[in-house]
Scaffold this motif. Sequence first.
Motif, PDB file in Angstrom:
ATOM      1  N   VAL A 115       0.880  -1.166   0.000  1.00 55.34           N
ATOM      2  CA  VAL A 115       0.000   0.000   0.000  1.00 55.34           C
ATOM      3  C   VAL A 115       0.917   1.216   0.000  1.00 55.34           C
ATOM      4  O   VAL A 115       1.799   1.323   0.853  1.00 55.34           O
ATOM      5  N   ALA A 116       0.738   2.129  -0.978  1.00 51.08           N
ATOM      6  CA  ALA A 116       1.548   3.351  -1.058  1.00 51.08           C
ATOM      7  C   ALA A 116       0.709   4.542  -0.603  1.00 51.08           C
ATOM      8  O   ALA A 116      -0.396   4.760  -1.094  1.00 51.08           O
ATOM      9  N   ASN A 141       3.664  -3.302   3.719  1.00 49.77           N
ATOM     10  CA  ASN A 141       3.316  -4.617   3.192  1.00 49.77           C
ATOM     11  C   ASN A 141       1.952  -5.058   3.708  1.00 49.77           C
ATOM     12  O   ASN A 141       1.567  -4.719   4.822  1.00 49.77           O
ATOM     13  N   ILE A 142       1.238  -5.830   2.882  1.00 54.44           N
ATOM     14  CA  ILE A 142      -0.083  -6.339   3.229  1.00 54.44           C
ATOM     15  C   ILE A 142      -0.158  -7.825   2.876  1.00 54.44           C
ATOM     16  O   ILE A 142       0.441  -8.247   1.880  1.00 54.44           O
ATOM     17  N   ARG A 143      -0.858  -8.609   3.716  1.00 53.34           N
ATOM     18  CA  ARG A 143      -1.097 -10.030   3.471  1.00 53.34           C
ATOM     19  C   ARG A 143      -2.597 -10.251   3.399  1.00 53.34           C
ATOM     20  O   ARG A 143      -3.343  -9.694   4.208  1.00 53.34           O
ATOM     21  N   THR A 164      -3.113 -10.220 -10.455  1.00 53.89           N
ATOM     22  CA  THR A 164      -2.620  -8.990  -9.863  1.00 53.89           C
ATOM     23  C   THR A 164      -3.739  -7.955  -9.838  1.00 53.89           C
ATOM     24  O   THR A 164      -4.609  -7.941 -10.706  1.00 53.89           O
ATOM     25  N   VAL A 165      -3.694  -7.119  -8.837  1.00 52.81           N
ATOM     26  CA  VAL A 165      -4.662  -6.042  -8.664  1.00 52.81           C
ATOM     27  C   VAL A 165      -3.872  -4.759  -8.476  1.00 52.81           C
ATOM     28  O   VAL A 165      -2.946  -4.711  -7.670  1.00 52.81           O
ATOM     29  N   GLN A 166      -4.238  -3.730  -9.207  1.00 51.82           N
ATOM     30  CA  GLN A 166      -3.615  -2.421  -9.018  1.00 51.82           C
ATOM     31  C   GLN A 166      -4.720  -1.393  -8.869  1.00 51.82           C
ATOM     32  O   GLN A 166      -5.653  -1.344  -9.665  1.00 51.82           O
ATOM     33  N   ILE A 167      -4.626  -0.569  -7.822  1.00 52.83           N
ATOM     34  CA  ILE A 167      -5.580   0.502  -7.589  1.00 52.83           C
ATOM     35  C   ILE A 167      -4.846   1.820  -7.594  1.00 52.83           C
ATOM     36  O   ILE A 167      -3.740   1.920  -7.071  1.00 52.83           O
ATOM     37  N   GLY A 206      -1.801   4.200  -4.089  1.00 55.75           N
ATOM     38  CA  GLY A 206      -1.832   2.960  -4.839  1.00 55.75           C
ATOM     39  C   GLY A 206      -1.777   1.741  -3.956  1.00 55.75           C
ATOM     40  O   GLY A 206      -1.258   1.791  -2.839  1.00 55.75           O
ATOM     41  N   VAL A 207      -2.346   0.675  -4.466  1.00 55.70           N
ATOM     42  CA  VAL A 207      -2.304  -0.625  -3.810  1.00 55.70           C
ATOM     43  C   VAL A 207      -1.985  -1.645  -4.888  1.00 55.70           C
ATOM     44  O   VAL A 207      -2.553  -1.605  -5.971  1.00 55.70           O
ATOM     45  N   LYS A 208      -1.066  -2.554  -4.574  1.00 53.99           N
ATOM     46  CA  LYS A 208      -0.723  -3.645  -5.500  1.00 53.99           C
ATOM     47  C   LYS A 208      -0.746  -4.940  -4.714  1.00 53.99           C
ATOM     48  O   LYS A 208      -0.076  -5.056  -3.680  1.00 53.99           O
ATOM     49  N   ILE A 209      -1.537  -5.919  -5.190  1.00 58.54           N
ATOM     50  CA  ILE A 209      -1.651  -7.212  -4.544  1.00 58.54           C
ATOM     51  C   ILE A 209      -1.485  -8.295  -5.589  1.00 58.54           C
ATOM     52  O   ILE A 209      -2.028  -8.190  -6.692  1.00 58.54           O
TER      53      ILE A 209
END
Length: 167
Positions: free
Chosen positions: A50-51, A59-61, A148-151, A159-162
């Motif tokens: 998460v930026a 970091n995110i789980r 992948t997910v980008q917001i 931004g969020v990248k998972i």
Amino acid sequence: MKILGSSLFGQALAAASVGAAIMVSATTAHAQAGGPFAGFDGNWAGSGTVALSNGTTENIRCKADYKVNANGLGLKQNLNCASDSYKFVLSSDVTSHGERISGNWSEKSRNIFGNLQGTAGGGQIEVFVEASGFAANLNLRTTGNKQTVQIDSKGEIRGVKITMSKT
């Protein structure tokens, strides 16, 4: 950190999670014929970042459970995500109308809810997610058993990248 408990942060994480719920894709023995959600059923896990607007990242789980309805045109999702300093629980209900998709989402612990709409096809989904005072664009892509997910947002959450895989 105060920003991690804010509603805006929860909304951004929820929006990213909705994107993850929509995009999860894999082959399953009982994949439904037709519809953009065929093969989505199952348990998934992954991680990302998460930026924030102040330049920091965290970091995110995540762990998720996805259920596709019998005709393959509806998806229900439950997602649990956490970092070292926060946690959230998200639910969503998404329906397909041809290539158009729409639905609702909620984040239980922060009492946040909103809607989403967009298009799906060719392994990619583009969705606009909104709630009161919040809006974001999501770009979702699936390749094999990974997605992948980008917001992207102009608020406090930039931004969020998972990345998730079927477990």
